[in-house]
Write a protein that holds these residues in place. Sequence first.
Motif, mmCIF file in Angstrom:
data_model
loop_
_atom_site.group_PDB
_atom_site.id
_atom_site.type_symbol
_atom_site.label_atom_id
_atom_site.label_comp_id
_atom_site.label_asym_id
_atom_site.label_seq_id
_atom_site.Cartn_x
_atom_site.Cartn_y
_atom_site.Cartn_z
ATOM 1 N N ASP A 40 -7.605 -0.168 3.488
ATOM 2 C CA ASP A 40 -7.201 -1.592 3.244
ATOM 3 C C ASP A 40 -7.212 -2.954 3.804
ATOM 4 O O ASP A 40 -8.050 -3.707 3.664
ATOM 5 N N ALA A 41 -6.771 -2.814 5.093
ATOM 6 C CA ALA A 41 -6.977 -3.563 6.803
ATOM 7 C C ALA A 41 -8.598 -3.722 6.953
ATOM 8 O O ALA A 41 -9.440 -4.613 6.734
ATOM 9 N N ALA A 42 -9.468 -2.721 6.625
ATOM 10 C CA ALA A 42 -11.610 -3.045 6.562
ATOM 11 C C ALA A 42 -11.344 -3.543 5.496
ATOM 12 O O ALA A 42 -12.655 -4.665 4.645
ATOM 13 N N LEU A 43 -11.365 -3.346 3.991
ATOM 14 C CA LEU A 43 -11.712 -4.457 2.614
ATOM 15 C C LEU A 43 -11.139 -5.891 2.532
ATOM 16 O O LEU A 43 -11.776 -6.552 2.285
ATOM 17 N N SER A 44 -9.995 -5.957 3.254
ATOM 18 C CA SER A 44 -9.549 -7.259 3.823
ATOM 19 C C SER A 44 -9.844 -7.964 4.565
ATOM 20 O O SER A 44 -10.173 -9.383 4.200
ATOM 21 N N ALA A 45 -10.673 -7.916 5.510
ATOM 22 C CA ALA A 45 -11.671 -7.971 6.518
ATOM 23 C C ALA A 45 -12.851 -8.639 5.885
ATOM 24 O O ALA A 45 -13.584 -9.511 6.299
ATOM 25 N N LEU A 46 -13.538 -8.022 4.838
ATOM 26 C CA LEU A 46 -14.666 -8.325 3.837
ATOM 27 C C LEU A 46 -14.558 -9.566 3.421
ATOM 28 O O LEU A 46 -13.668 -10.022 2.779
ATOM 29 N N LEU B 188 -1.613 8.210 4.080
ATOM 30 C CA LEU B 188 -1.211 6.698 4.058
ATOM 31 C C LEU B 188 -2.251 5.605 5.199
ATOM 32 O O LEU B 188 -2.263 4.341 5.283
ATOM 33 N N GLN B 189 -1.400 6.176 6.183
ATOM 34 C CA GLN B 189 -2.905 5.951 7.779
ATOM 35 C C GLN B 189 -3.618 5.934 6.838
ATOM 36 O O GLN B 189 -4.894 4.495 7.696
ATOM 37 N N ALA B 190 -4.769 6.623 6.499
ATOM 38 C CA ALA B 190 -5.766 6.360 5.711
ATOM 39 C C ALA B 190 -6.201 5.159 4.997
ATOM 40 O O ALA B 190 -7.050 4.396 5.142
ATOM 41 N N LEU B 191 -5.650 4.918 3.981
ATOM 42 C CA LEU B 191 -5.224 4.782 3.133
ATOM 43 C C LEU B 191 -4.635 2.776 3.426
ATOM 44 O O LEU B 191 -4.901 1.819 3.290
ATOM 45 N N LEU B 192 -4.076 3.007 4.425
ATOM 46 C CA LEU B 192 -4.058 0.972 5.293
ATOM 47 C C LEU B 192 -5.220 1.116 6.394
ATOM 48 O O LEU B 192 -5.885 -0.600 6.049
ATOM 49 N N ARG B 193 -5.730 2.064 6.922
ATOM 50 C CA ARG B 193 -7.541 1.507 7.586
ATOM 51 C C ARG B 193 -8.299 0.998 6.048
ATOM 52 O O ARG B 193 -8.801 -0.167 6.938
ATOM 53 N N PHE C 64 -16.284 3.345 6.798
ATOM 54 C CA PHE C 64 -16.443 3.987 7.061
ATOM 55 C C PHE C 64 -16.099 3.607 9.281
ATOM 56 O O PHE C 64 -15.892 4.523 9.790
ATOM 57 N N LEU C 65 -17.140 2.303 9.521
ATOM 58 C CA LEU C 65 -16.248 2.201 10.682
ATOM 59 C C LEU C 65 -14.569 1.966 11.017
ATOM 60 O O LEU C 65 -14.057 2.436 12.218
ATOM 61 N N ALA C 66 -13.926 2.140 9.465
ATOM 62 C CA ALA C 66 -11.973 1.783 9.989
ATOM 63 C C ALA C 66 -12.143 3.268 10.271
ATOM 64 O O ALA C 66 -10.479 4.288 11.162
ATOM 65 N N PHE C 67 -12.914 4.108 10.026
ATOM 66 C CA PHE C 67 -12.662 5.597 10.941
ATOM 67 C C PHE C 67 -13.849 6.008 11.915
ATOM 68 O O PHE C 67 -13.619 7.130 11.916
ATOM 69 N N ASP C 68 -14.024 5.887 12.167
ATOM 70 C CA ASP C 68 -15.236 5.628 13.557
ATOM 71 C C ASP C 68 -14.850 6.119 14.270
ATOM 72 O O ASP C 68 -14.045 5.610 14.994
ATOM 73 N N GLY C 69 -15.043 7.060 14.846
ATOM 74 C CA GLY C 69 -14.235 7.647 15.710
ATOM 75 C C GLY C 69 -13.247 8.680 16.409
ATOM 76 O O GLY C 69 -12.544 9.149 17.437
ATOM 77 N N ASP C 70 -12.671 8.899 14.777
ATOM 78 C CA ASP C 70 -11.575 9.858 14.878
ATOM 79 C C ASP C 70 -12.815 11.383 14.535
ATOM 80 O O ASP C 70 -13.553 11.801 14.401
ATOM 81 N N ASP C 71 -11.902 12.046 15.227
ATOM 82 C CA ASP C 71 -12.374 13.547 14.793
ATOM 83 C C ASP C 71 -12.878 14.034 13.584
ATOM 84 O O ASP C 71 -11.724 13.971 12.992
ATOM 85 N N VAL D 85 1.023 -1.136 0.153
ATOM 86 C CA VAL D 85 -0.231 0.314 -0.310
ATOM 87 C C VAL D 85 1.191 1.306 0.000
ATOM 88 O O VAL D 85 0.817 1.824 -0.751
ATOM 89 N N GLU D 86 2.018 1.261 1.037
ATOM 90 C CA GLU D 86 2.659 2.521 0.889
ATOM 91 C C GLU D 86 3.313 2.515 -0.011
ATOM 92 O O GLU D 86 4.016 3.726 -1.080
#
Length: 172
Positions: free
Chosen positions: A115-121, A108-113, A165-172, A82-83
Amino acid sequence: MHAVAEPALQQQVRALYGEHHGWLHGWLRRRLGCADHAADLAHDTYLRLLVSGRTPPPGQARPHLMQIAKGLVIDRHRRQLVEQAYLDAIAAQPSALAPSPEARAIALQALLRIDAALSALAPAVREVFLLSQFDGLTYAEIAARQGIAVATVRKYMLKALEACFLAFDGDD
């Protein structure tokens, strides 16, 4: 976790570390080709044991440690891909449009999040999302290509977007 159980877990992990760390570090070093990266992932392997609160059953320490370490190696490789893709995309842009180092780190942090969310699908859900977002196909085109109903495409897209969306849930 109970206060009494915590020292016992720490003792068990400490014993596993003493008995298997050299072997695990060597296995990771051969796998990664770098002693420093191997040391980092070996550390992360034992950290995962502590966080999980579970140690392997007797006689299963090495397979258990190897399973955790393999997952960490795969995660590390995925992050590197990803990086590198992100850095390649930046390199293709005119230097005047290059993002600041801080903006790069945030992206990059957003892309990694993501990627992790999509990989879990489930693979079918992930494929529908990628066909829509990266290939620009309409829901009807995706349905025809995948041999599924448009309603299923909608359902899969909802699942994928919810995961993002849930990958970023809780971010300001």
